[in-house]
Enzyme design. Structure first.
Site, PDB file in Angstrom:
ATOM      1  N   GLU A 151       0.843  -1.199   0.000  1.00 50.41           N
ATOM      2  CA  GLU A 151       0.000   0.000   0.000  1.00 50.41           C
ATOM      3  C   GLU A 151       0.875   1.245   0.000  1.00 50.41           C
ATOM      4  O   GLU A 151       1.996   1.238   0.509  1.00 50.41           O
ATOM      5  CB  GLU A 151      -0.935  -0.014   1.212  1.00 50.41           C
ATOM      6  CG  GLU A 151      -0.260  -0.188   2.576  1.00 50.41           C
ATOM      7  CD  GLU A 151       0.279   1.100   3.156  1.00 50.41           C
ATOM      8  OE1 GLU A 151      -0.156   2.173   2.706  1.00 50.41           O
ATOM      9  OE2 GLU A 151       1.141   1.020   4.049  1.00 50.41           O
ATOM     10  N   CYS A 269       4.980   4.599   9.176  1.00 47.23           N
ATOM     11  CA  CYS A 269       5.711   3.992   8.057  1.00 47.23           C
ATOM     12  C   CYS A 269       7.189   4.356   8.004  1.00 47.23           C
ATOM     13  O   CYS A 269       8.050   3.479   8.085  1.00 47.23           O
ATOM     14  CB  CYS A 269       5.043   4.374   6.737  1.00 47.23           C
ATOM     15  SG  CYS A 269       3.383   3.690   6.530  1.00 47.23           S
TER      16      CYS A 269
END
Length: 440
Positions: A151, A269
């Site tokens: 993603e 992230c």
């Protein structure tokens, strides 16, 4: 298509809801009873603009379901997505893949007919190989393919990113073989609604796909760290980092995104993915020195922000009150993971300051990670009686503060703007002792 999504965290829930909105029948599975209970009641456990309405609409239309037991959903699925967490492993920085492998074990015992197992979680190179080994060992008779589909969602803009992506990366081994071709057909059909937007589906090898995700995040983290170092240089030589960023960002080879100077990157992230890439590269005997330096510089930068506030208050925070506007690592999310505030707050308190803080969405999460500060119900309550006001996160309400009210409520005139929200000349004209990043 029938889709099972293992995990209802940020990646799993957003992806599952968007797939359902594409017209697929999606069941999101999670082992946490409280999460499933909340979702079935229509409560969204994370803050993401528009997600509550998207989930509600697809539940109402009979395309989106939630379950503690994924047996039925997995058995009937054309594709099973693994969207569980891969946090940094304590002690060594490697990605913790225990949840991924546990999901693979569960999936192995349940799949029926040809099934595509898709890693949506961010995983190191070679993880797909291990998932395939686990399933093949458990079910030598099973017909399946393991696919990588990372993603690329920005928190706060995830739905738009999913529905209008720059690209969709799909990693499949042996696409010329029967199994690979069948997997490609399934993935093409799942993402077929994106054809209207002409979003490119980039089919590559599985290991290449896994590395693309880490390489993309590492590159963006390096851009942020680069402009932060340029900001320090601007302060030293009397230049303006925002003009520098614009001057280089207009070059199409560089681009303007991720060139906003600030207190350092955080979130779910960049910190863990850069660290995982460093560990993977070291283990492979091919170290990534630029990424290693990026990690070190960013960590040091976040720790240095308390010193900036101290310097703005004359070098002594003893007995001073500091108001923090924003705590999350970026606006439009409640995510506190690796936020600069996690270093800033303890740094201020250890220097003798009292800290009051307000964040529109992040205070519940912040309360789990930070102690010794006072949470208040609004920006002006934080500002009242403060010797210094620090803009930590560029939420919209902090971009348009009533500056006359700020001046009347604050005890001092010091504003430390870590996001360069305001213009120095305007703030000086209003009588503030204004400090920003990379600007005179």
């Amino acid at each position: 298509m029938r889709v099972a999504m293992i995990g209802t965290g940020y990646v799993g829930l957003v992806s599952g809801a968007c797939f359902a909105d594409f017209g697929h029948v999606v069941t999101c599975v999670d082992k946490d009873p409280s999460k499933i209970d909340r979702l079935e009641k229509g409560e969204i456990p994370i803050f993401e603009p528009g997600l509550d309405d998207l989930v509600a609409a697809n539940v109402r239309d009979g395309r989106l379901f939630f379950a503690l037991d994924g047996s039925e959903a997995i058995r009937s699925a054309d594709a099973v997505f693994i969207g569980v967490g891969t946090p940094s492993r304590r002690g060594d920085g490697h990605a913790d893949l225990s949840y991924v492998y546990a999901a693979a074990e569960e999936i192995a015992g349940l799949i029926e007919g040809f099934t595509v197992i898709v890693t949506k979680s961010t995983v190191p190179v070679g993880t797909g190989d291990e998932i395939e080994r686990i399933i093949r060992e458990r079910r030598p008779d099973a017909q399946f393919a393991v696919v990588s589909n990372p993603e690329f969602l920005r928190e706060g803009a995830a739905i738009g990113d999913f529905k209008r992506p720059d690209r969709v990366v799909i990693g499949i081994n042996d696409m010329d073989g029967e199994t690979g071709a069948r997997a490609k057909a399934v993935m093409t059909e799942i993402y077929r609604p994106l054809n209207l937007n002409e979003s490119p589906l980039l089919f590559v090898g599985r290991r290449t796909s896994e590395l693309i995700k880490y390489a993309a995040n590492a590159f963006l983290a390096m851009k942020i760290t680069f402009i932060n170092e340029m900001a320090d240089l601007c302060e030293a030589v009397g230049a303006d980092v925002q003009q520098v960023a614009r001057g280089i960002g207009l070059d199409n080879r560089i681009g303007s995104k991720f060139l906003h100077a600030g207190p350092g990157y955080g979130g779910s992230c960049f910190p863990k993915d850069t660290l995982a890439l460093v560990r993977t590269a070291t283990d492979a005997g091919s170290p990534v020195r630029l990424v290693e330096t990026t990690v070190e510089v960013n960590d040091a930068r976040k720790k240095a922000m308390a010193g900036r506030v101290e310097a703005a208050l004359g070098g002594d925070l003893t007995g001073k009150t500091v108001a923090l506007l924003g705590l999350t690592f970026k606006p439009n999310t409640d995510d506190m993971r690796d936020s600069p505030a996690l270093d800033l707050v303890p740094g201020l308190i250890s220097r003798g300051a009292a800290v009051k803080a307000f964040d529109p969405e992040g205070m519940e999460e912040a309360a789990k990670m930070l102690t010794g500060l006072t949470f208040v119900e609004g920006p002006y309550e934080a500002i009242e009686g403060a010797d210094a006001v620090v803009i930590v996160t560029e939420w919209d309400p902090f971009r348009a503060l009533d500056l006359d009210r700020v001046k009347s409520l604050a005890k001092g005139s010091v504003i430390v703007d870590l996001r360069n929200v305001y213009r120095p000349e305007d703030m000086r004209a209003r009588g503030f002792d204004y400090h920003s990043i990379g600007r005179a």
